[in-house]
Write a protein that holds these residues in place. Structure first.
Motif, short mmCIF file in Angstrom:
data_model
loop_
_atom_site.label_atom_id
_atom_site.label_comp_id
_atom_site.label_asym_id
_atom_site.label_seq_id
_atom_site.Cartn_x
_atom_site.Cartn_y
_atom_site.Cartn_z
N LEU A 78 0.83 -1.21 0.00
CA LEU A 78 0.00 0.00 0.00
C LEU A 78 0.86 1.26 0.00
CD1 LEU A 78 -2.82 1.24 0.13
CD2 LEU A 78 -2.70 1.06 2.62
N PHE A 79 1.91 1.27 0.80
CA PHE A 79 2.78 2.44 0.87
C PHE A 79 3.49 2.67 -0.46
CE2 PHE A 79 6.73 4.66 2.01
CZ PHE A 79 6.20 5.75 2.71
N THR A 80 3.91 1.60 -1.11
CA THR A 80 4.54 1.72 -2.43
C THR A 80 3.58 2.30 -3.44
OG1 THR A 80 5.97 -0.18 -1.97
CG2 THR A 80 5.71 0.47 -4.28
N SER A 81 2.33 1.85 -3.39
CA SER A 81 1.31 2.37 -4.29
C SER A 81 1.08 3.87 -4.07
CB SER A 81 0.01 1.61 -4.10
OG SER A 81 -1.05 2.19 -4.82
N LEU A 82 1.03 4.26 -2.81
CA LEU A 82 0.76 5.66 -2.49
C LEU A 82 1.88 6.59 -2.95
CD1 LEU A 82 -0.92 7.84 -0.95
CD2 LEU A 82 0.38 7.22 1.10
N THR A 83 3.11 6.14 -2.83
CA THR A 83 4.25 7.04 -3.06
C THR A 83 4.83 7.01 -4.47
OG1 THR A 83 5.71 5.32 -2.16
CG2 THR A 83 4.93 7.00 -0.64
N MET A 99 -11.24 6.74 -22.97
CA MET A 99 -12.13 6.25 -24.03
C MET A 99 -11.37 5.99 -25.32
SD MET A 99 -15.05 6.08 -22.56
CE MET A 99 -16.03 6.78 -21.22
N ARG A 100 -10.36 6.80 -25.58
CA ARG A 100 -9.57 6.66 -26.81
C ARG A 100 -8.36 5.76 -26.62
NH1 ARG A 100 -8.20 12.66 -28.43
NH2 ARG A 100 -7.05 11.51 -30.05
N HIS A 101 -8.24 5.13 -25.45
CA HIS A 101 -7.15 4.21 -25.12
C HIS A 101 -5.79 4.89 -25.13
CE1 HIS A 101 -10.02 0.93 -25.38
NE2 HIS A 101 -10.41 1.38 -26.56
N ILE A 102 -5.80 6.20 -24.90
CA ILE A 102 -4.53 6.93 -24.75
C ILE A 102 -4.04 6.82 -23.31
CG2 ILE A 102 -3.44 9.21 -24.89
CD1 ILE A 102 -5.44 9.92 -27.07
N LEU A 103 -4.98 6.75 -22.41
CA LEU A 103 -4.69 6.68 -20.99
C LEU A 103 -4.94 5.26 -20.48
CD1 LEU A 103 -5.77 9.26 -18.31
CD2 LEU A 103 -6.35 6.86 -17.98
N ILE A 104 -3.97 4.69 -19.79
CA ILE A 104 -4.13 3.36 -19.20
C ILE A 104 -3.65 3.40 -17.75
CG2 ILE A 104 -3.91 2.10 -21.37
CD1 ILE A 104 -1.02 1.50 -20.61
N PHE A 105 -4.21 2.54 -16.92
CA PHE A 105 -3.80 2.49 -15.52
C PHE A 105 -2.50 1.71 -15.41
CE2 PHE A 105 -8.51 2.85 -15.14
CZ PHE A 105 -8.52 4.09 -14.52
N GLY A 106 -1.64 2.16 -14.46
CA GLY A 106 -0.30 1.60 -14.33
C GLY A 106 -0.12 0.67 -13.15
N SER A 107 1.13 0.39 -12.84
CA SER A 107 1.48 -0.59 -11.81
C SER A 107 1.12 -0.11 -10.41
CB SER A 107 2.96 -0.91 -11.89
OG SER A 107 3.75 0.25 -11.75
N SER A 108 1.27 1.17 -10.12
CA SER A 108 0.93 1.70 -8.80
C SER A 108 -0.57 1.54 -8.53
CB SER A 108 1.31 3.18 -8.69
OG SER A 108 2.69 3.36 -8.91
N TYR A 109 -1.37 1.76 -9.55
CA TYR A 109 -2.81 1.56 -9.46
C TYR A 109 -3.12 0.08 -9.18
CZ TYR A 109 -7.65 1.28 -11.21
OH TYR A 109 -9.00 1.04 -11.36
#
Length: 203
Positions: A55-60, A167-177
């Motif tokens: 959790l701390f890694t995700s936050l920072t 919506m246009r698939h330009i933005l994707i969620f990453g590893s921290s998410y």
């Protein structure tokens, strides 16, 4: 008489040494080998520590979102945005409201997780203070951590999935998410182990 005294004296000495040895061994096993006799408590501590680190890694870290731009690949988190090799911190006044909410709930989650781990560590020495059982408090705090994290990640997800970039698939969620999502079931599992540990210690 002297012979009798001589025969009795060493016997008493041996008995004294044996009783002293038994007392010392009991003290050692009671106070210093508690960790070895409570595998569930050790498992609770390990799970709590691992959950907190995730959790701390995700936050920072700043890989909550990755986005393609004309200038290259941009990744950003709750505190900064980065366009390699430069990173820029978000100004508090210009920050979007949903990021304030996400930050606030994740900070509360981190504090609950840290306090839960602290209570587990204390429980190795003392089971309770008055009516308050440390393992029960640790379990409730662990579940609270998962709950606060779920609220934070839900707000972040709902807002970003409604953007044009997603919506246009330009933005994707990453590893921290992803780490943030992963910490939720791990904290719930940790809370379950903690409560099982408490029930076992009462039996």
């Amino acid at each position: 008489m002297a012979a009798e005294t001589g025969e009795i004296g060493p016997g008493r000495g041996l008995e004294g040494r044996e009783s002293s040895f038994n007392t010392l061994s009991e003290m050692f096993s009671t106070h210093y080998l508690t960790v070895l006799t409570h595998p569930l408590r050790i498992s609770s501590a390990i799970c709590s520590c691992g959950s907190f680190l995730i959790l701390f890694t995700s936050l920072t870290t700043s890989y909550w979102v990755t986005e393609r731009s004309p200038h290259g690949l941009v990744h950003w988190g709750l505190w900064e945005t980065c366009l390699r090799p430069s990173c820029f911190f978000f100004f508090f006044s210009s920050l979007a409201e949903y990021l304030h909410v996400t930050r606030a709930f994740l900070i509360m989650a981190v504090l609950c997780g840290l306090t839960s781990l602290f209570f587990i560590c204390i429980s190795f020495e003392r089971v309770s203070v008055g009516p308050v059982y440390f393992m029960v408090a640790a379990g409730l705090l662990s579940c609270s951590t998962g709950f606060f994290t779920l609220i934070a990640i839900s707000v972040f997800t709902v807002v970003n999935r409604s953007t044009e970039g997603y919506m246009r698939h330009i933005l994707i969620f990453g590893s921290s998410y992803g780490l943030c999502w992963a910490s939720i079931p791990i904290y719930v599992f940790t809370g379950a182990i903690i409560m099982i540990t408490h029930r076992t210690s009462l039996d």
